[in-house]
Design an enzyme around this catalytic site. Structure first.
Site, mmCIF file in Angstrom:
data_model
loop_
_atom_site.group_PDB
_atom_site.id
_atom_site.type_symbol
_atom_site.label_atom_id
_atom_site.label_comp_id
_atom_site.label_asym_id
_atom_site.label_seq_id
_atom_site.Cartn_x
_atom_site.Cartn_y
_atom_site.Cartn_z
ATOM 1 N N ILE A 137 -2.060 -17.345 -24.859
ATOM 2 C CA ILE A 137 -2.838 -16.070 -24.626
ATOM 3 C C ILE A 137 -3.339 -16.427 -23.172
ATOM 4 O O ILE A 137 -4.689 -15.537 -22.921
ATOM 5 C CB ILE A 137 -4.107 -15.962 -25.620
ATOM 6 C CG1 ILE A 137 -5.012 -17.236 -25.544
ATOM 7 C CG2 ILE A 137 -3.649 -15.500 -27.043
ATOM 8 C CD1 ILE A 137 -6.350 -17.044 -26.710
ATOM 9 N N GLY A 138 -2.828 -16.909 -22.389
ATOM 10 C CA GLY A 138 -3.179 -17.173 -20.935
ATOM 11 C C GLY A 138 -3.512 -18.321 -20.534
ATOM 12 O O GLY A 138 -3.975 -18.770 -19.626
ATOM 13 N N GLN B 262 -8.908 -24.243 -17.941
ATOM 14 C CA GLN B 262 -9.647 -23.811 -19.047
ATOM 15 C C GLN B 262 -11.218 -24.471 -18.921
ATOM 16 O O GLN B 262 -11.896 -23.553 -19.395
ATOM 17 C CB GLN B 262 -8.929 -24.780 -20.104
ATOM 18 C CG GLN B 262 -7.634 -24.263 -20.757
ATOM 19 C CD GLN B 262 -7.821 -23.007 -21.649
ATOM 20 O OE1 GLN B 262 -8.352 -21.977 -21.401
ATOM 21 N NE2 GLN B 262 -7.365 -23.169 -22.992
ATOM 22 N N GLY C 280 -8.805 -30.472 -28.313
ATOM 23 C CA GLY C 280 -8.723 -29.149 -27.940
ATOM 24 C C GLY C 280 -9.703 -28.869 -26.580
ATOM 25 O O GLY C 280 -10.809 -29.575 -26.446
ATOM 26 N N GLY D 294 -9.926 -25.637 -25.058
ATOM 27 C CA GLY D 294 -10.348 -23.755 -24.739
ATOM 28 C C GLY D 294 -11.574 -23.670 -25.124
ATOM 29 O O GLY D 294 -12.154 -22.640 -24.319
ATOM 30 N N GLU D 295 -12.609 -24.291 -25.748
ATOM 31 C CA GLU D 295 -13.746 -23.684 -25.916
ATOM 32 C C GLU D 295 -14.889 -24.621 -25.663
ATOM 33 O O GLU D 295 -16.101 -24.340 -25.358
ATOM 34 C CB GLU D 295 -14.035 -23.484 -27.369
ATOM 35 C CG GLU D 295 -12.929 -22.339 -27.887
ATOM 36 C CD GLU D 295 -12.806 -22.195 -29.151
ATOM 37 O OE1 GLU D 295 -13.387 -21.402 -29.964
ATOM 38 O OE2 GLU D 295 -11.737 -22.832 -29.618
#
Length: 696
Positions: free
Chosen positions: A464-465, A593, A657, A659-660
């Site tokens: 998603i990029g 990110q 992860g 991403g967040e």
């Protein structure tokens, strides 16, 4: 040729995105750009009441308009599955659950004709009083059975009230966050085609297989009769983690007019139908002894959901992970309002929850007279704080705080609020911790060796990029003992081996594990002399058998702010994030990110706010002129760094992860810095000029 003739170290090497050239030259095709013969266009018609029922619909003028093919609404819509998701059961009822809900659609030869046809449609409603304002004493508040994805809504241990009564220092404060709306660069879009009873969709989403399954359920079809294709996606932030109404509308319209149909959600429509983060009201109570050690921690959350379905953001769950304390309470209460259903948004739960927790920790540090970093270090948990026994696979929160303090120059900080001034600017610094779970889900993947020495790896993943396609190529190259140039990764198609969504910061861990196992199996076949050869992997059993451990990434966020002493304008000249997230697969995209998340956290602190109109029962924001996000001028100096962390209990790559976690804690660090600069505590986001001037 053998697969093991070239040893490489692709993981850990900074790589540009493999598909970068396709994207900058326009060769990469997104959902709405796919072509089909005889395609038609559907324009949704949105309800202009917030609660009630459609009394009548007059399509006379619409159907007379040039190019209009059909009008679809409750009277003529194909029947969908009885148990279809409430947000996806389009036109199955005349009831209106919120303002902006799709209640009809116009299908035409061109987008312009469809839009004008929608304008000409005459709909009359029986309006009913609506209820759209969340408050802590709302009479509809209830305790859900669970919060996302499956956590208990309430957990209690010990005696919080007793600990507060006997504490050497305590805080009892309430924080508020507004609704936030996802605004990916590529709005949601779908083209649907029915082919002999099978449904094909080109769709913008965060996981083609998961969308295939959900859409098949809505149309009561076997999953093998639905295919979803989405090789390139222009952002999602959680809003494309589950199907949205436009995908269902495209499929319904294509069935009705028996032609391919495209639907593109406009930026304006996104504020009603593609999800948002619920507003929150969070009461934090912390108690500490004379040494600054927490004796009680309580986090009570009030949120909203819709009348169509329950969505319970896990806002207080993060408090169950962060700090040790013998007396603990975490609760969630929801109110079903006449609003769109809240949904996933980057770091759901952790993001708003850590704003409250880390702001309260700053307030407690002041109450205790202890440096805020030292307070966090003293209360760092050695095992899962809730059960008191489950070890962490790795936990380097203290390392992040120490490393960040050194990089940021924390030792030179005067703790007194308002101590630094540069002309009219008040200068302050703040810190907050961050964390995010290191999830991993079962996935399947295949790997094939070609006669020319190349490899094809296939997995139903989504990029998603984020750079997922590139990271998976690096993972596969190392697993195959070859170079990245020899590996071609195929993703973004539900026909590929089944895998979960790009969400929960678990994509790379989940897909990567399957890719490694498929590549290992392929290598075994090649070493046995097979060529061409292909291998398949399913990690279901491996995931089920993993040890019981608390797996989380951790980080520390540092912010410097400058506050105009006359106007209250806040500027952020410096942001620093230091993270401990296992092994970094691709340093180049990982940095993107982290700083992307931190920038989004800055927006949460200072800019983003969806404003509910009490009278009309709808969010007032309609575009990026009304819904402010940081621009380049707002981001002056933002840095992300990470610790070397070796955690063999995660996955074959040793990664967590990323991403967040970048967004988590940023808003609290900025709010804490604003307090340090001004001595004023703003407990409601965003930190607007009026709130800062009014704060005590």
């Amino acid at each position: 040729m053998t697969a093991t003739d070239t040893l490489t170290q692709a993981i850990g090497t900074p790589r540009s995105r493999i598909e970068g050239r396709e994207k900058v030259t326009g060769e990469a095709r997104y959902a709405y750009e796919y072509q089909a013969d005889n395609v038609a266009y559907a324009e949704p018609v949105q309800a202009w009441i917030a609660r009630g029922e459609i009394r009548s619909l007059d399509a006379t003028e619409t159907l007379a308009h040039a190019g209009v093919i059909a009008v679809i609404w409750n009277d003529n819509v194909p029947k969908l599955a009885d148990d279809a998701d409430g947000e996806l059961a389009l036109f199955q009822s005349r009831r209106v659950a919120y303002r902006g809900q799709y209640v009809a659609a116009v299908v035409a030869e061109t987008p312009e004709s469809a839009r004008e046809g929608a304008r000409l449609l005459r709909i009359e409603y029986d309006d009913e009083p609506h209820d759209v304002i969340l408050r802590e004493d709302h009479p509809k508040l209830y305790t859900p059975e669970k919060v996302n994805p499956s956590f208990p809504a309430e957990l209690e241990k010990g005696d919080v009230d007793g600990a507060l009564a006997s504490a050497s220092a305590s805080v009892d404060v309430t924080y508020r966050t507004p609704a936030f709306h996802n605004n990916p660069m590529e709005p949601h879009a779908t083209m649907a085609l029915w082919q002999g009873g099978d449904l094909l969709l080109y769709d913008s989403n965060q996981g083609a297989p998961a969308h295939r399954d959900a859409i098949a359920k809505v149309f009561d079809l076997p999953t093998e009769r639905v295919r979803v294709i989405s090789p390139h996606v222009g952002g999602g932030f959680g809003s494309k983690g589950t199907p949205r109404p436009q995908a269902i509308l495209a499929a319904i319209a294509a069935r009705v007019v028996e032609r391919p149909v495209k639907v593109a959600v406009t930026r304006q429509q996104m504020f009603a139908v593609t999800g948002y983060r619920t507003p929150t009201i969070q009461r934090m109570r912390l108690a500490a002894d004379a040494h600054g050690r927490l004796t009680a921690i309580s986090h009570e959350v009030v949120e909203q959901t819709s009348t169509l379905k329950e969505f319970a953001e896990q806002t207080a769950v993060v408090t169950r992970v962060m700090y040790a304390a013998p007396n603990r309470l975490t609760t969630h209460k929801l109110a079903r309002l006449d609003v769109p259903t809240p949904s996933w948004m980057r770091a759901p739960g952790e993001c708003p929850g850590m704003f409250a927790l880390e702001s309260a920790m700053d307030e407690l540090a002041i109450a205790c007279g202890i440096d805020p970093i030292e307070l966090r270090v003293r209360n760092d948990a050695q095992v899962d704080p809730e059960d008191g026994e489950t070890p962490f696979s790795s936990r380097n929160l203290v390392g992040c705080l120490r490393e960040g303090a050194q990089r940021f120059g924390w030792a030179d900080r005067d703790p007194a609020p308002g101590a630094r001034r540069d002309g009219r600017w008040l200068v302050g610094t703040g810190v907050a911790a961050s964390t995010y779970p290191a999830y991993r889900r079962a996935a399947e993947a295949s790997a094939r060796a070609e006669a020319d020495g190349s490899f094809v790896v296939r997995v139903g993943a989504a990029d998603i990029g984020t750079g997922a396609r590139t990271a998976l190529t690096q993972i596969a190259a190392d697993a195959l003992h070859t170079s990245t140039e020899r590996v071609h990764v195929e993703i973004g198609d539900s026909a590929l081996p089944k895998a979960g969504v790009a969400g929960g910061s678990m994509g790379t861990a989940s897909w990567g594990t399957a890719v490694v196992r498929a590549c290992e199996a392929l290598r075994a076949r090649l070493e046995a002399g097979e060529l061409p050869a292909e291998a398949h992997a399913d990690t279901s059993e491996e995931i089920e058998q993993q040890k019981k451990l608390a797996r989380h990434g951790f980080g520390a966020q540092f912010a410097e702010v400058r506050v105009d002493s006359d106007s209250g304008e806040v500027r952020v000249p410096r942001l620093l994030g230091v993270f401990a997230v296992g092994r970094i697969i691709n340093p180049k995209t990982a940095r993107s990110q982290f700083i992307g998340g931190m920038t989004m956290g800055m927006g949460m602190a200072l800019h983003e706010e969806s404003v509910m109109d009490r009278e009309f029962g709808d969010y007032l924001n309609r575009d990026l002129a009304q819904y402010h996000v940081p621009s380049a001028a707002d981001v002056v100096n933002i840095e992300a760094a990470w610790l070397d962390e070796d955690d063999p209990e995660l996955n074959p790559m040793g990664s967590k992860g990323i991403g967040e976690i970048g967004i988590v804690g940023t808003a609290a660090a900025i709010a804490n810095a604003v307090h340090h600069a001004t001595g004023k505590r703003v407990r409601e986001l965003p930190i607007r000029l009026d709130r800062l001037i009014d704060a005590t």
